[in-house]
Design a protein around this motif. Structure first.
Motif, PDB file in Angstrom:
ATOM      1  N   ASP A  37       0.807  -1.224   0.000  1.00  0.00           N
ATOM      2  CA  ASP A  37       0.000   0.000   0.000  1.00  0.00           C
ATOM      3  C   ASP A  37       0.837   1.270   0.000  1.00  0.00           C
ATOM      4  O   ASP A  37       0.445   2.275  -0.563  1.00  0.00           O
ATOM      5  CB  ASP A  37      -0.916   0.026   1.239  1.00  0.00           C
ATOM      6  N   ASN A  38       2.000   1.207   0.623  1.00  0.00           N
ATOM      7  CA  ASN A  38       2.771   2.440   0.773  1.00  0.00           C
ATOM      8  C   ASN A  38       3.720   2.714  -0.396  1.00  0.00           C
ATOM      9  O   ASN A  38       4.380   3.726  -0.429  1.00  0.00           O
ATOM     10  CB  ASN A  38       3.567   2.397   2.087  1.00  0.00           C
ATOM     11  N   GLU A  39       3.752   1.790  -1.361  1.00  0.00           N
ATOM     12  CA  GLU A  39       4.705   2.023  -2.472  1.00  0.00           C
ATOM     13  C   GLU A  39       4.143   3.068  -3.436  1.00  0.00           C
ATOM     14  O   GLU A  39       2.994   2.968  -3.866  1.00  0.00           O
ATOM     15  CB  GLU A  39       4.994   0.726  -3.231  1.00  0.00           C
ATOM     16  N   PRO A  40       4.956   4.064  -3.765  1.00  0.00           N
ATOM     17  CA  PRO A  40       4.443   5.105  -4.658  1.00  0.00           C
ATOM     18  C   PRO A  40       4.247   4.579  -6.089  1.00  0.00           C
ATOM     19  O   PRO A  40       5.054   3.797  -6.579  1.00  0.00           O
ATOM     20  CB  PRO A  40       5.529   6.185  -4.630  1.00  0.00           C
ATOM     21  N   ILE A  41       3.160   5.012  -6.703  1.00  0.00           N
ATOM     22  CA  ILE A  41       2.873   4.661  -8.106  1.00  0.00           C
ATOM     23  C   ILE A  41       3.508   5.745  -8.977  1.00  0.00           C
ATOM     24  O   ILE A  41       3.287   6.932  -8.755  1.00  0.00           O
ATOM     25  CB  ILE A  41       1.344   4.647  -8.341  1.00  0.00           C
ATOM     26  N   ASP A  42       4.320   5.327  -9.968  1.00  0.00           N
ATOM     27  CA  ASP A  42       4.973   6.320 -10.835  1.00  0.00           C
ATOM     28  C   ASP A  42       4.005   6.887 -11.871  1.00  0.00           C
ATOM     29  O   ASP A  42       4.031   8.057 -12.186  1.00  0.00           O
ATOM     30  CB  ASP A  42       6.176   5.694 -11.542  1.00  0.00           C
TER      31      ASP A  42
END
Lengths: 556, 427, 298, 252
Positions: A37-42
């Protein structure tokens, strides 16, 4: 790079997904599981209301090798009909029916195709075919090596060589020519034509070797099966285009003796001799045989009306048809005691009875074969029509009233002698996704392609959902090649180069001793220069190989 | 580039110096390059000798040595300001031609090969009519009658005799049963020694008679009423005999080297020979086997054809390809001042120099090339198949032979330099 | 109305709509052009038995023909375009193609196209040569005296057939002489022909017969030998009746020709035994065109 | 400079023509920078150009009149279907190729392949009237299919090569190998050519009625007669290397 595609309606038949709204994630070149959930979407593409499918795969399209270049040479007056200007780093090109390589790649990608297979790759011409395909940007490619008219194999079979020896030779050929499958064209017939024989049916005996096409079919289909090559023997059957040839086609199916076999452009092989003009549809008989025998797959080779050019290894039939050339010029070539090539330009006319019925026969086959996993959408580009007609063809399959409108325009006698009007079937989006993505990937053994599960290569297409399937498939909203957006709204925006897909069954290298002797005595090049290395593919030719596994070898 | 072990001591070299692309050569190195070459071939020996002995004087600008960097910068400037660049010569390998095409596409250039005149004598016949053709192995293994038009095939393609006409072994057509018929001004020429013992049938005819001989054969084989006597006594008898042999042959092959047909509109004569072979297929088998491929002409033409959709003599000036084999002849473009920059690519033969002209010129040249007239930029490039790996097409347009690397002397390939220019030109 | 002692009966000639074409036949000299024209229009007296009606319209000199040779202009009339086309093909093929030195051209430019060389060309068995000059196409068909040159198409257009008048005279010789005078006068007129032998017909007919197979039979009311036996139209002193039938490419031409012919007859007058001019009709119900004799001569 | 490919040039205003974009090398510029254009639409448009490199003038022209004061490049009037196109000077290769109607008058000399078939095309000129007052290069009428070409001056070698049908008239001296691979059609010569293929046969002396018609047609197009009067001609038939149904008519 992490890309999120959210809210699209996904058709992914390989994974049993038929129109489910879901999110997809691409990391670099592959589809992946949803990230933490915390991974940023590019990059985020909201795709609500859009249709998402894997990149389309054309398993039979003549896009590389000498015959296409011959067609380009033969038809300089046809090429200006489609000119593609240079745009930034995107190369210029020309040719509607025999397009230049870059134009081919761009146009395919604009239509959402990401992988294409050249079905008639002469091993001796393999370098050229791979070079042309390497210069066809945005597409992964591969080829089927032509066997079954090469004098070496015919002599082996005639001598009663062990199946194992045949298998070694087949495997060596796949390795040397960097191919993913094997095709046989008019088994034995191209060779027979060189001995001035003008016809060769499945059980006729070759004029030089005491063998028949049936022997060649049996031997080769068995070899591929025993070598564990995923793609079954790809067969262009005997007597292409000859009225009454459906019997040859049924005999060809029979010759596989239950082993897997793929019959290509079967439309050209489904003709009867009924009626005043002694030309009729036998699509029903062929479809019935396909439905009954699970070992058989087909592609159709639909024709479309207009100018095109037929390119084929089948010199025997191409020579026989040269009288129909339009414009009236044509070319045949006997090649290296291995195969041949015939290029005959052709114009299919909707007011011509035979052409109109050919059109109807192709559609009948699509609609009468029940299992979309075993029938593939092709025009045998450019033989039946240029590949650019695919969106139109998809509409014909999905829209019965449109199909009937078109039917009303063709030669009335042809319309009347076809069952097409009575066929109500309309293909669903899921079935289109099967026949243009999931099924070809499965039939070729490309486990990471043609589907959208995590781990798959991120070749995928986003379509607007239009009422008219032709518009929908002509101009996809987005095309991703290996995770990169390469086309938007039907126009190329970036160019990447593809790879070459191959299989590499094991073989006893002892066969090379025998081959080396054969080459030294009869050939005009040496064995060591015949084969193409992986380094040469990657650095010299410009298309690195992707090796797909074969099934564990079964022995006779 | 993929690599091969650079070594002169290779058993099977591929020769890039003629369209037969023999790949069974071995060199015995000596003090001054090559001691001997096996099998014997004067053309290959000369090609390898000139390539190996060449001592590059490095990049030059108007004749003065400059660094590669300076030479590249000047080239970029010339390309940027050119309004009508002409890419000619084009004696290179597949990747050299690929890079040339990309650069020409970027700059809006016109493309022609130094053998363009000869090449288009054949291509025009294909464009207008098509033909029935075969490859070297088919002729070698199948032909029971080979008609050789002209006397120069044997100089241009020295090993044609032992590789195709009279091979040691043949699958379906043993030497003993073969007819070789040689049409040309043989009265004034000597048959190659390799053929003397075989005693081929010779028909003495000047090139200006070749059209009539072909026409007479077509008419006779089509049972149309013509008088072969009009060709003159001996030739008339020979034509009658040849008509009979062609009719009876199982697989006849008609071969020529278009470079020998130097008269205008020779394509009309070739068209007749091709039509004769096509006619014969109504009852028997027959093919043409045009001999070409020298100076990489087939190679660059093939690449141009797949990348642009047209053969050479194609212009990319308008942003898309336009082909015209008569308007885009490089000699004419220079003469009528339609070009304003000449990019001459010639890496196989030091004598294949750019034509003397007033145009600013960039040469990507054979390291041994000595120009009579200095040019704006001269960039020595490696010889494909000697300095670097590559691919070369054979005469019959089907086989692409891999070319290996024999030595390493730091010479870049034409492809490498052209791609460097491309990168520097930017978008 | 009485002219020069000749009574002009108050009646009308009833004529029909037909389809006509004009052809120009040229040859090495007038004699051979005329022979071809006569042969082509021989056996072309009446559509009842001949398919078409035809005749030579005029003799043309060198300046008036397409190829600068002497020629004749021929008119052919059929009841329909298709019959005309079939007859034209047969007659051009049998009578002109066969005739020494001739060439065959269209003599009209307006109307519907009618195949001429288009069908005849096949006689050339593949050796025929097509030549297009402007918008006209010609065929050159090899024959034993050289080439038969033939235009690809002529045209057909609506025309008038069956204009007529009857000459009643005291004797057969007087009727004939008067009709010959009339024919000579009509022959000079453009756009008309008189299809019967020498332009004159003696077998005037009525519709129907006692024999079922016959569509027409003799016009007994005008047969002098039947006087007394049938209801006759002849007075006691009428010795013979002859008829002149006129076909023309338009109504005006036919009317003018009738007037010219009748005037020529009347010039002889009663002094030469001419008694009366009448005309044939079917009560006005069958033909579209009615030529009232007295109106014509007024 | 090429190509100059405006559609219906004759129906455009001079200002519109001057604004047409032409290629010069790899750049483009308006036609008006290269030459002057005068006239009115529907009337006669006059282009003042003296470049032998301006190709495709009048390409696809369907009606109207277009006059080039000066010379023209290759492919003059290519694919023209109607109208009248006149050039005061010389023209390059392929004048009138693929022409199907209309009239072209070239006052100067024409290059090779007058009315000929461009690369790959099965037919050259397909109709219309193509008139050269000067001389023509080699292969005049190559693959000509229909229509009439008149060359008042000389013609180079291979006149009527591969002719399919139609008429080619050469009033001056014709070169070598006239009629090579002629299938059908007529090549009409005022005098003996330098040579004919050996596969032509003599069919003797004839008087052909159709020549009178041809003369009249030529007269109506301000062109000189093929032969004076009803002259006797010598006829050759061929080319028997192929179909053999062509003819060469030579004034005897």
């Amino acid at each position: 790079m992490l890309i999120k595609l959210s809210g699209g309606t996904v058709y992914d038949p390989a994974n049993g997904i038929d129109g489910r709204v879901m999110d997809l994630f691409i990391r670099d070149q592959h589809l992946v599981e949803p990230p933490a959930d915390n991974e940023p979407i590019d990059q985020h593409y909201p795709l609500e209301g859009k249709v998402v499918m894997a990149g389309a795969i054309d398993l039979h399209t003549h896009i590389g090798g000498g015959k296409v270049n011959i067609a380009r040479t033969l038809l300089p007056e046809q090429q200006p009909a489609y000119s593609r200007p240079r745009a930034g780093r995107m190369r210029s090109g020309s040719g509607g029916i025999a397009p230049s390589t870059h134009a081919t790649g761009y146009r395919y990608a604009e239509m959402g195709y990401t992988t294409c297979f050249e079905p008639a790759l002469l091993p001796v011409n393999a370098r050229q075919a791979h070079m042309e395909m390497a210069d066809t940007p945005l597409l992964d490619t591969g080829g089927y090596a032509l066997l079954g008219n090469d004098e070496f194999l015919l002599q082996l079979i005639a001598e009663g060589a062990e199946q194992q020896t045949i298998n070694d030779y087949v495997a060596w050929t796949l390795r040397a020519s960097q191919c993913i499958g094997v095709k046989v064209v008019n088994p034995g017939g191209i060779s027979a034509f060189k001995f001035n024989q003008r016809a060769l049916d499945v059980d006729d005996v070759h004029p030089h070797y005491p063998i028949s096409p049936r022997d060649i079919l049996r031997t080769l289909s068995r070899a591929l099966h025993q070598l564990g090559v995923p793609h079954p023997l790809h067969v262009h059957a005997s007597n292409l285009g000859v009225p009454g040839n459906y019997l040859s086609t049924l005999a060809t199916m029979d010759a596989a003796e239950g082993l897997p076999i793929h019959l290509t452009h079967i439309q050209f092989h489904s003709y009867g001799t009924e009626g005043d003009r002694k030309f009729s549809s036998c699509a029903a008989q062929i479809a019935e045989a396909v439905n009954r025998q699970a070992n058989i797959s087909i592609d159709v080779g639909q024709i479309m009306f207009g100018q095109t050019v037929t390119v084929s290894g089948d010199t025997m039939r191409q020579y026989a048809n040269h009288g129909h050339a339009h414009p009236r010029k044509w070319l045949c070539m006997d090649i290296e005691c291995e195969a041949g090539c015939g290029v005959v330009p052709f114009r299919y006319r909707d007011r011509n009875f035979v052409n109109a019925l050919q059109w109807a026969i192709g559609l009948e086959l699509f609609l009468l074969v029940d299992d979309p996993w075993r029938v593939f959408l092709t025009t045998d580009h450019p033989n039946g029509a240029p590949f650019t007609s695919y969106p139109h063809l998809i509409r014909l399959l999905m829209d019965r009233s449109f199909r009937n409108d078109m039917l009303a325009r063709i030669h009335p006698d042809a319309g009347a002698s076809s069952h097409l009007a009575s066929l109500d079937r309309e293909y669903s989006l899921n079935e289109i996704a099967i026949m243009t993505r999931a099924a070809p990937a499965r039939l070729l053994g490309m486990t990471d392609y043609g589907h959208l599960a995590p781990g798959a290569v991120a070749d995928l297409v986003v379509y607007h959902r239009e009422g008219n399937p032709e518009q929908m498939f002509e101009r996809p909203m987005l095309v991703f090649k290996r995770g990169e957006v390469v086309a938007r709204e039907g126009a190329i925006c970036a160019s990447v180069n593809g790879s070459t897909h191959v299989v590499r069954p094991e073989y006893d290298q002892g066969i090379e001793t025998r081959l080396a002797e054969w080459f030294a005595r009869y050939h005009s090049m040496s064995l060591r220069n015949f084969g193409i290395s992986d380094d040469e593919m990657a650095d010299g030719i410009g298309s690195p190989v992707v090796i797909h596994p074969c099934a564990s070898t079964s022995h006779p | 580039m993929w690599t091969t072990e650079p070594s002169l001591n290779q058993k099977h070299l591929t020769c890039p110096f003629c369209g037969l692309a023999c790949d069974d050569l071995s060199i015995t190195p000596g003090d001054r390059g090559i001691e001997s070459l096996d099998p014997k071939c004067d053309k290959a020996k000369q090609g390898f000798r000139l390539a190996l002995q060449a001592v590059s004087r490095g990049p030059r600008s108007n004749g003065a040595p400059v660094s590669m960097e300076v030479a590249l910068q000047q080239s970029v400037q010339l390309l940027k300001s050119a309004r009508a660049p002409l890419f000619a010569g084009l004696a290179t390998d597949v990747n050299g031609m690929r890079a040339t095409l990309e650069l020409a596409d970027r700059c809006g250039g016109v493309l022609d090969h130094l053998n363009g005149d000869a090449m288009f004598r054949n291509i025009r016949v294909v464009q207008d009519n098509g033909w029935v053709a075969c490859t070297l192995s088919e002729a070698r293994n199948r032909a029971d009658l080979i008609l050789i038009i002209g006397t120069q095939c044997f100089d241009r393609f020295p090993r044609f005799v032992d590789r195709v006409l009279l091979p040691r072994e043949s699958l379906f057509s043993p030497k003993a049963g073969r007819h070789l018929v040689m049409l040309g001004p043989w009265q004034n020429n000597r048959l190659p020694a390799t053929l003397k013992d075989y005693a081929p049938i010779t028909l003495h005819a000047h090139p200006s008679q070749w059209a009539d001989v072909a026409g007479m054969l077509r008419a006779r084989l089509g049972n149309r009423p013509v008088d072969s006597g009009r060709l003159g006594g001996q030739l008339a008898e020979g034509v009658e005999e040849l008509a009979r042999l062609l009719r009876e042959a199982k697989y006849s092959v008609i071969t020529w080297s278009a470079a020998e047909l130097t008269f205008p509109h020779a394509e009309l004569v070739i068209e007749r020979w091709a039509a004769l072979a096509r006619d014969l297929n109504q009852t028997t088998r027959s093919s043409v086997l045009p001999l070409a491929g020298n100076q990489g002409d087939i190679t660059s033409n093939q690449v141009c054809t797949w990348q642009t959709g047209y053969p050479l003599r194609t212009s990319l000036q308008y942003g898309y390809p336009v082909h015209d084999s008569r308007l885009f002849r490089y000699q004419d473009l220079i003469e009528n001042n339609t070009a304003d920059l000449l990019i001459w690519i010639s890496s196989l033969d030091p004598e294949a120099k750019p034509p003397a002209c007033d145009l600013p010129t960039i040469v990507f040249g054979h390291p041994g090339m000595e120009l009579g007239q200095e040019v704006e930029v001269f960039l020595p490039v490696g010889v494909p198949g000697v300095d670097h790996t590559g691919h070369g097409y054979r005469s019959d347009t089907v086989c692409t032979l891999p070319l290996g690397q024999l030595i390493e002397r730091g010479l870049p390939s034409a492809a490498t330099l052209l791609r460097t220019l491309l990168d520097r030109l930017g978008d | 109305m009485i002219i020069n002692g000749v009574e002009i009966e108050d009646t009308f000639a009833e004529a029909f709509g037909m389809s006509a074409t004009r052809l120009i036949i040229t040859a090495i000299n007038e004699r051979w052009a005329r022979i071809a024209g006569e042969t082509m229009t021989g056996f072309a007296t009446s559509v009842i038995g001949c398919g078409v009606e035809g005749g030579i319209e005029s003799i043309l000199n060198e300046a008036d023909t397409p190829d600068g040779r002497p020629g004749v202009s021929v008119l052919l009339f059929g009841m329909s375009g298709s019959v005309l086309g079939k007859q034209l093909e047969a007659r051009a093929g049998q009578c002109v193609l066969t005739c020494p030195t001739t060439a065959l051209f269209s003599g009209m430019t307006d109307g519907e196209p009618l195949p001429l060389g288009k069908n005849l060309r096949y006689f050339g068995d593949g050796y025929q040569i097509s030549k297009q000059l402007g918008d006209q196409r010609y065929w050159r068909i090899p024959v034993m005296d050289g080439e038969f040159l033939c235009q690809e198409h002529t045209t057909r257009k609506p025309a008038v057939g069956g204009g007529n008048f009857l000459v009643l005279a005291a004797t057969q010789a007087q009727a004939l002489t008067a009709c010959e005078q009339a024919i000579a006068a009509i022959a000079r007129l453009p756009g008309v022909i008189t299809p019967f032998p020498g332009g004159i017909v003696r077998s005037g007919s009525k519709v129907g017969s006692k024999y079922k197979a016959l569509m027409a039979s003799t016009n007994e009311a005008y047969c002098p030998t039947l006087r007394g036996l049938v209801r006759t139209q002849l007075s006691q002193d009428t010795g013979a009746v002859l008829e002149i039938v006129i076909n023309g490419i338009a109504e005006e031409e036919v009317g003018w020709a009738m007037r010219t012919g009748i005037q020529a007859v009347c010039e002889l007058g009663s002094a030469q035994g001419i008694q009366r001019i009448s005309a044939g009709n079917y009560g006005g119900k069958l033909g579209r065109y009615h030529f009232h004799l007295r109106k014509l001569l007024a | 400079m090429s190509p100059f490919v405006p559609q219906r040039l004759a129906s455009m205003r001079p200002r519109q023509i001057a604004a047409i974009t032409l290629h010069q090398g790899n750049r483009t510029l308006p036609a008006g920078e290269l030459f002057d254009v005068t006239g009115s639409p529907g009337g006669r448009i006059v282009i003042q150009s003296d470049s032998e490199l301006l190709d495709n003038i009048g390409m696809g022209m369907a009606d109207g009149e277009l006059m080039v004061e000066g010379q023209a490049g290759g492919y003059l009037g290519r694919g023209m279907s109607g109208g009248f196109l006149q050039v005061a000077g010389a023209t390059g290769i392929f004048a009138g190729s693929a022409m199907s109607g209309g009239r072209i008058l070239i006052e100067g000399n024409a290059g090779d392949l007058l009315g000929g078939a461009a690369a790959g095309e099965r037919q050259g000129m397909r109709g219309g009237f193509l008139h050269v007052r000067g001389s023509a290069g080699d292969r005049a009428g190559d693959r000509q299919r229909r229509g009439i070409i008149v060359v008042e001056g000389n013609a180079g070698d291979y006149a009527a090569s591969r002719m399919v049908a139609g008429t080619l008239i050469i009033l001056g001296q014709a070169g070598h190998q006239c009629g090579l691979d002629m299938r059908r059609g007529s090549l009409i010569l005022n005098s003996k050519p330098k040579s004919l293929p050996a596969t032509f046969n003599v069919s003797g002396g004839h008087q052909l009625t159709f020549l009178t018609l041809l003369n009249q047609y030529l007269e109506s197009h301000s062109a000189p007669w093929a032969f004076p009067g009803n002259s006797r001609i010598r006829r050759w038939v061929g080319d028997l290397a192929c179909d053999g149904r062509g003819e060469i008519l030579i004034q005897a």
